[in-house]
Design a protein around this motif. Sequence first.
Motif, mmCIF file in Angstrom:
data_model
loop_
_atom_site.group_PDB
_atom_site.id
_atom_site.type_symbol
_atom_site.label_atom_id
_atom_site.label_comp_id
_atom_site.label_asym_id
_atom_site.label_seq_id
_atom_site.Cartn_x
_atom_site.Cartn_y
_atom_site.Cartn_z
ATOM 1 N N THR A 1 -1.546 24.124 8.820
ATOM 2 C CA THR A 1 -0.136 23.781 8.927
ATOM 3 C C THR A 1 0.406 24.635 10.062
ATOM 4 O OG1 THR A 1 0.046 23.312 6.572
ATOM 5 C CG2 THR A 1 2.087 23.841 7.736
ATOM 6 N N ARG A 2 0.984 23.994 11.060
ATOM 7 C CA ARG A 2 1.428 24.727 12.255
ATOM 8 C C ARG A 2 2.736 25.478 12.046
ATOM 9 N NH1 ARG A 2 -1.992 23.453 16.203
ATOM 10 N NH2 ARG A 2 -3.152 21.537 15.985
ATOM 11 N N SER A 3 3.597 24.935 11.250
ATOM 12 C CA SER A 3 4.886 25.598 11.061
ATOM 13 C C SER A 3 4.816 26.512 9.837
ATOM 14 C CB SER A 3 5.997 24.568 10.882
ATOM 15 O OG SER A 3 5.742 23.774 9.745
ATOM 16 N N HIS A 4 5.193 27.727 10.038
ATOM 17 C CA HIS A 4 5.261 28.681 8.935
ATOM 18 C C HIS A 4 6.299 29.727 9.323
ATOM 19 C CE1 HIS A 4 3.680 30.218 5.179
ATOM 20 N NE2 HIS A 4 3.828 31.434 5.673
ATOM 21 N N VAL A 5 6.879 30.338 8.333
ATOM 22 C CA VAL A 5 7.914 31.335 8.578
ATOM 23 C C VAL A 5 7.276 32.603 9.147
ATOM 24 C CG1 VAL A 5 9.791 32.670 7.546
ATOM 25 C CG2 VAL A 5 9.239 30.387 6.657
ATOM 26 N N THR A 6 7.829 33.059 10.266
ATOM 27 C CA THR A 6 7.379 34.313 10.862
ATOM 28 C C THR A 6 8.585 35.229 11.036
ATOM 29 O OG1 THR A 6 7.664 33.515 13.129
ATOM 30 C CG2 THR A 6 5.477 33.232 12.147
ATOM 31 N N VAL A 7 8.307 36.519 11.049
ATOM 32 C CA VAL A 7 9.333 37.515 11.380
ATOM 33 C C VAL A 7 8.728 38.463 12.400
ATOM 34 C CG1 VAL A 7 10.572 37.401 9.176
ATOM 35 C CG2 VAL A 7 8.742 39.075 9.472
ATOM 36 N N SER A 8 9.588 39.046 13.182
ATOM 37 C CA SER A 8 9.161 40.023 14.178
ATOM 38 C C SER A 8 8.725 41.313 13.496
ATOM 39 C CB SER A 8 10.330 40.305 15.122
ATOM 40 O OG SER A 8 10.047 41.432 15.916
ATOM 41 N N ALA A 9 7.772 41.992 14.112
ATOM 42 C CA ALA A 9 7.326 43.283 13.587
ATOM 43 C C ALA A 9 8.459 44.303 13.583
ATOM 44 C CB ALA A 9 6.137 43.795 14.400
ATOM 45 N N SER A 10 9.539 44.030 14.307
ATOM 46 C CA SER A 10 10.683 44.948 14.326
ATOM 47 C C SER A 10 11.697 44.633 13.221
ATOM 48 C CB SER A 10 11.373 44.901 15.686
ATOM 49 O OG SER A 10 11.892 43.602 15.917
#
Length: 160
Positions: free
Chosen positions: A105-114
Amino acid sequence: MIGKEERSGEEKSDPEETPITDIMQTDFARVHSETPVADIYRSFTRKGCFDIIVCDGVGRFLGIITRMDLLSAITPGMGIRSRRKLGCLECIHKSAALHASELMTRSHVTVSASATVAETLQAMEKNRHPDVIVVDNDGIARGLVEMCDIITFLVREGEI
């Protein structure tokens, strides 16, 4: 308002200030986009049914393979994604997958390491998803945060 308080001589960590990198999991399953599907099935049987992160050659996050992706590939005629008894196009495509890039699945929730713990929790809530991938400025997958990681942090810090 959440603030720093004394607890048994220790300062509490504030979710608004605590970096997500302090609580993220760094030991998570990952495969290259060209990994054969057969290897992915074997990985699920060895390590349990945990989601697998798909990365390119330098570790950039490309997608995720979930249990539902595998179920859709195994039973394309059931239309798992569409919740119908007729096969869905995505399920039929996944059933013919040869490599991780075709199954993921290409779309997934990401967050920045910051991001902070609070920002990550907001992203989970906004997207109604119980886990997120932590990526750095180059898009490289650095960690995984599941809802249970955040709950553990909040309980440990006396927030809940």
